[in-house]
Design a protein around this motif. Structure first.
Motif, PDB file in Angstrom:
ATOM      1  N   ASP A  88       0.752  -1.274  -0.052  1.00 54.29           N
ATOM      2  CA  ASP A  88       0.028   0.117   0.045  1.00 54.29           C
ATOM      3  C   ASP A  88       0.809   1.227  -0.056  1.00 54.29           C
ATOM      4  OD1 ASP A  88       0.781  -0.217   2.838  1.00 54.29           O
ATOM      5  OD2 ASP A  88      -0.866   0.945   3.351  1.00 54.29           O
ATOM      6  N   TYR A  89       1.747   1.368  -1.128  1.00 61.86           N
ATOM      7  CA  TYR A  89       2.400   2.758  -1.094  1.00 61.86           C
ATOM      8  C   TYR A  89       1.589   3.537  -2.280  1.00 61.86           C
ATOM      9  CZ  TYR A  89       5.709   5.925  -2.973  1.00 61.86           C
ATOM     10  OH  TYR A  89       6.415   7.242  -3.105  1.00 61.86           O
ATOM     11  N   PRO A  90       1.473   4.447  -2.048  1.00 64.71           N
ATOM     12  CA  PRO A  90       2.066   5.533  -0.777  1.00 64.71           C
ATOM     13  C   PRO A  90       1.115   5.271   0.232  1.00 64.71           C
ATOM     14  CG  PRO A  90       0.781   6.845  -2.837  1.00 64.71           C
ATOM     15  CD  PRO A  90       0.836   5.317  -3.273  1.00 64.71           C
ATOM     16  N   ASN A  91       1.300   5.169   1.391  1.00 66.74           N
ATOM     17  CA  ASN A  91       0.569   5.115   2.590  1.00 66.74           C
ATOM     18  C   ASN A  91       0.376   6.389   3.137  1.00 66.74           C
ATOM     19  OD1 ASN A  91       2.887   5.674   3.958  1.00 66.74           O
ATOM     20  ND2 ASN A  91       3.129   3.792   4.840  1.00 66.74           N
ATOM     21  N   SER A  92      -0.324   6.619   4.216  1.00 62.52           N
ATOM     22  CA  SER A  92      -0.789   8.039   4.793  1.00 62.52           C
ATOM     23  C   SER A  92       0.486   8.837   5.009  1.00 62.52           C
ATOM     24  CB  SER A  92      -1.417   7.873   6.205  1.00 62.52           C
ATOM     25  OG  SER A  92      -0.660   7.274   7.178  1.00 62.52           O
ATOM     26  N   PHE A  93       1.551   8.195   5.541  1.00 61.08           N
ATOM     27  CA  PHE A  93       2.735   8.811   5.720  1.00 61.08           C
ATOM     28  C   PHE A  93       3.392   9.322   4.410  1.00 61.08           C
ATOM     29  CE2 PHE A  93       7.495   9.312   6.124  1.00 61.08           C
ATOM     30  CZ  PHE A  93       7.651  10.050   7.299  1.00 61.08           C
ATOM     31  N   ASP A  94       3.439   8.476   3.418  1.00 55.97           N
ATOM     32  CA  ASP A  94       3.998   9.096   2.099  1.00 55.97           C
ATOM     33  C   ASP A  94       3.173  10.221   1.531  1.00 55.97           C
ATOM     34  OD1 ASP A  94       6.051   7.110   1.925  1.00 55.97           O
ATOM     35  OD2 ASP A  94       4.491   5.555   1.366  1.00 55.97           O
ATOM     36  N   ARG A  95       2.044  10.114   1.505  1.00 50.45           N
ATOM     37  CA  ARG A  95       1.025  10.943   0.994  1.00 50.45           C
ATOM     38  C   ARG A  95       1.163  12.417   1.787  1.00 50.45           C
ATOM     39  NH1 ARG A  95      -2.507   6.608   1.234  1.00 50.45           N
ATOM     40  NH2 ARG A  95      -3.630   7.093   3.015  1.00 50.45           N
ATOM     41  N   GLU A  96       1.114  12.447   2.883  1.00 47.12           N
ATOM     42  CA  GLU A  96       1.497  13.483   4.032  1.00 47.12           C
ATOM     43  C   GLU A  96       2.540  14.331   3.340  1.00 47.12           C
ATOM     44  OE1 GLU A  96       1.000  12.374   7.713  1.00 47.12           O
ATOM     45  OE2 GLU A  96      -1.256  11.913   7.635  1.00 47.12           O
ATOM     46  N   ARG A  97       3.752  13.823   3.148  1.00 47.14           N
ATOM     47  CA  ARG A  97       4.958  14.116   2.852  1.00 47.14           C
ATOM     48  C   ARG A  97       5.056  14.658   1.411  1.00 47.14           C
ATOM     49  NH1 ARG A  97       4.865  12.487   7.201  1.00 47.14           N
ATOM     50  NH2 ARG A  97       3.956  14.438   7.601  1.00 47.14           N
ATOM     51  N   ALA A  98       4.270  14.068   0.651  1.00 49.81           N
ATOM     52  CA  ALA A  98       4.322  14.547  -0.584  1.00 49.81           C
ATOM     53  C   ALA A  98       3.629  15.436  -0.941  1.00 49.81           C
ATOM     54  CB  ALA A  98       3.595  13.281  -1.733  1.00 49.81           C
ATOM     55  N   ALA A  99       2.193  15.925  -0.156  1.00 42.71           N
ATOM     56  CA  ALA A  99       1.425  16.745  -0.048  1.00 42.71           C
ATOM     57  C   ALA A  99       2.287  18.369   0.399  1.00 42.71           C
ATOM     58  CB  ALA A  99       0.300  16.862   0.749  1.00 42.71           C
ATOM     59  N   GLU A 100       2.919  17.926   1.380  1.00 41.02           N
ATOM     60  CA  GLU A 100       3.976  18.978   1.893  1.00 41.02           C
ATOM     61  C   GLU A 100       4.999  19.562   0.977  1.00 41.02           C
ATOM     62  OE1 GLU A 100       3.909  17.353   6.711  1.00 41.02           O
ATOM     63  OE2 GLU A 100       5.750  17.264   5.490  1.00 41.02           O
ATOM     64  N   GLU A 101       5.232  18.595   0.177  1.00 41.57           N
ATOM     65  CA  GLU A 101       6.194  19.019  -0.725  1.00 41.57           C
ATOM     66  C   GLU A 101       5.867  19.536  -2.112  1.00 41.57           C
ATOM     67  OE1 GLU A 101       9.919  16.483   1.510  1.00 41.57           O
ATOM     68  OE2 GLU A 101       9.098  16.047  -0.373  1.00 41.57           O
ATOM     69  N   GLY A 102       4.613  19.359  -2.175  1.00 37.49           N
ATOM     70  CA  GLY A 102       3.994  19.850  -3.773  1.00 37.49           C
ATOM     71  C   GLY A 102       4.329  18.660  -4.760  1.00 37.49           C
ATOM     72  N   ARG A 103       4.697  17.257  -4.234  1.00 33.42           N
ATOM     73  CA  ARG A 103       4.856  16.310  -5.198  1.00 33.42           C
ATOM     74  C   ARG A 103       3.495  15.816  -5.381  1.00 33.42           C
ATOM     75  NH1 ARG A 103       7.038  12.457  -2.635  1.00 33.42           N
ATOM     76  NH2 ARG A 103       7.425  13.333  -0.778  1.00 33.42           N
ATOM     77  N   HIS A 104       2.816  15.732  -6.646  1.00 35.73           N
ATOM     78  CA  HIS A 104       1.458  15.355  -7.003  1.00 35.73           C
ATOM     79  C   HIS A 104       1.674  13.666  -7.654  1.00 35.73           C
ATOM     80  CE1 HIS A 104       0.275  19.370  -6.287  1.00 35.73           C
ATOM     81  NE2 HIS A 104       1.316  20.018  -7.324  1.00 35.73           N
ATOM     82  N   ARG A 105       2.677  13.089  -7.908  1.00 38.80           N
ATOM     83  CA  ARG A 105       2.753  11.870  -8.509  1.00 38.80           C
ATOM     84  C   ARG A 105       3.927  11.318  -7.648  1.00 38.80           C
ATOM     85  NH1 ARG A 105       3.327  11.682 -14.752  1.00 38.80           N
ATOM     86  NH2 ARG A 105       2.724   9.389 -14.266  1.00 38.80           N
ATOM     87  N   PRO A 106       3.541  10.832  -6.393  1.00 39.81           N
ATOM     88  CA  PRO A 106       4.603  10.069  -5.742  1.00 39.81           C
ATOM     89  C   PRO A 106       4.714   8.446  -6.182  1.00 39.81           C
ATOM     90  CG  PRO A 106       2.468  10.014  -4.622  1.00 39.81           C
ATOM     91  CD  PRO A 106       2.329  10.916  -5.671  1.00 39.81           C
ATOM     92  N   GLY A 107       3.929   8.097  -6.965  1.00 43.14           N
ATOM     93  CA  GLY A 107       4.184   6.641  -7.781  1.00 43.14           C
ATOM     94  C   GLY A 107       3.233   5.973  -7.070  1.00 43.14           C
ATOM     95  N   SER A 108       2.873   4.690  -7.597  1.00 46.07           N
ATOM     96  CA  SER A 108       1.908   3.766  -7.107  1.00 46.07           C
ATOM     97  C   SER A 108       2.339   2.553  -7.792  1.00 46.07           C
ATOM     98  CB  SER A 108       0.378   4.092  -7.519  1.00 46.07           C
ATOM     99  OG  SER A 108       0.522   4.358  -9.105  1.00 46.07           O
ATOM    100  N   ASN A 109       1.406   1.555  -7.380  1.00 39.97           N
ATOM    101  CA  ASN A 109       1.480  -0.206  -7.807  1.00 39.97           C
ATOM    102  C   ASN A 109       3.053  -0.658  -7.888  1.00 39.97           C
ATOM    103  OD1 ASN A 109      -1.084  -0.077  -9.359  1.00 39.97           O
ATOM    104  ND2 ASN A 109      -0.216   1.273 -10.890  1.00 39.97           N
ATOM    105  N   ILE A 110       2.965  -0.601  -6.425  1.00 38.09           N
ATOM    106  CA  ILE A 110       4.359  -1.352  -5.970  1.00 38.09           C
ATOM    107  C   ILE A 110       3.928  -2.725  -5.504  1.00 38.09           C
ATOM    108  CG2 ILE A 110       6.206  -1.300  -4.317  1.00 38.09           C
ATOM    109  CD1 ILE A 110       6.097   1.157  -6.647  1.00 38.09           C
ATOM    110  N   PHE A 111       4.666  -3.996  -5.759  1.00 39.33           N
ATOM    111  CA  PHE A 111       4.250  -5.042  -5.474  1.00 39.33           C
ATOM    112  C   PHE A 111       5.547  -5.992  -5.146  1.00 39.33           C
ATOM    113  CE2 PHE A 111       1.091  -3.658  -8.662  1.00 39.33           C
ATOM    114  CZ  PHE A 111      -0.077  -4.237  -8.110  1.00 39.33           C
ATOM    115  N   ILE A 112       5.233  -7.232  -4.519  1.00 40.00           N
ATOM    116  CA  ILE A 112       5.965  -8.265  -4.335  1.00 40.00           C
ATOM    117  C   ILE A 112       5.539  -8.975  -5.263  1.00 40.00           C
ATOM    118  CG2 ILE A 112       7.019  -9.916  -2.984  1.00 40.00           C
ATOM    119  CD1 ILE A 112       5.574  -8.376  -0.534  1.00 40.00           C
TER     120      ILE A 112
END
Length: 226
Positions: free
Chosen positions: A128-152
């Motif tokens: 579940d990337y980005p999780n809440s921590f990742d999304r909050e940091r991205a929002a603070e820094e204005g990063r609109h596409r932090p990525g997704s679809n990360i798998f084992i």
């Protein structure tokens, strides 16, 4: 039998073969196919670790520098180490994932959210990337596409995911399905913080990496060899 479409081009009759559409399988259909062989590999590991199968919950610990994925399981009596697997490929370097296309494997504490029985990489388990921590940091820094679809997943190649090979992903797929996604998590760190501290010394890493690495050090510290 292969179907064909017929087109008249000028005075020529053109035959274009059309492949059959891909057959999609459900998770339960895949489990039925692979369960018995995977269980033959999993059971000796749990017996040796003295953990009841299936356990109540599992945690994977991934260390980027050693390409090592550890399996820990709790059957109600506390977590025990069960086995470690070799990560065949994981792109990127030390440091968290920040944006789409940076080829980085994320770092953090993640839930497992989805079993994909029709992956292009044999089978896969979504992180579940980005999780809440990742999304909050991205929002603070204005990063609109932090990525997704990360798998084992299976196979031996990957960009931003953890490639485990087909046989290993079958075993992990069966295990996670049996334990339940809600009882499964993964922690991913640049190296094992039980061996040496996580110090975000690289200048390109954001300041909040210190908070993330403190969380990972606390998380990994719950899993100690007996």
């Amino acid at each position: 039998m292969t179907r064909r479409l017929f087109f008249v081009v000028g005075l020529w009759l053109v035959l274009i073969p059309i492949a059959h559409s891909q057959t999609f399988m459900t998770t339960q259909q895949v489990i039925k196919q692979i369960h018995n062989q995977s269980l033959q590999r999993l059971m000796p590991l749990f017996v040796a670790a003295r953990v009841d199968y299936p356990p109540e919950r599992i945690t994977f610990l991934a260390s980027k520098d050693s390409n090592r994925l550890e399996l820990w399981a709790d059957d109600g009596s506390g977590y025990r180490f069960v086995h470690h697997y070799l990560i065949l490929h994981a792109s990127g370097e030390a440091g968290p994932k920040l944006r789409e296309g940076d080829r980085q494997v994320p770092e953090g504490i993640y839930r497992l959210t989805h079993l994909n029985p029709n992956s292009a990489f044999h089978l896969s388990i979504r992180i579940d990337y980005p999780n809440s921590f990742d999304r909050e940091r991205a929002a603070e820094e204005g990063r609109h596409r932090p990525g997704s679809n990360i798998f084992i997943h299976g196979k031996a190649d990957s960009v931003g995911c953890l490639a485990m090979g087909d046989q290993v992903i079958e075993d992990l797929f069966v295990l996670v399905e049996r334990v339940g996604l809600e009882n499964s998590q993964i922690m991913i760190a640049p190296h094992d913080p039980r061996i040496r501290p996580l110090l975000p010394s690289a200048k390109h890493l954001p300041e909040w990496t210190k908070i993330l690495y403190h969380q990972l050090e606390q998380g990994f510290s719950q899993f100690q060899y007996q």
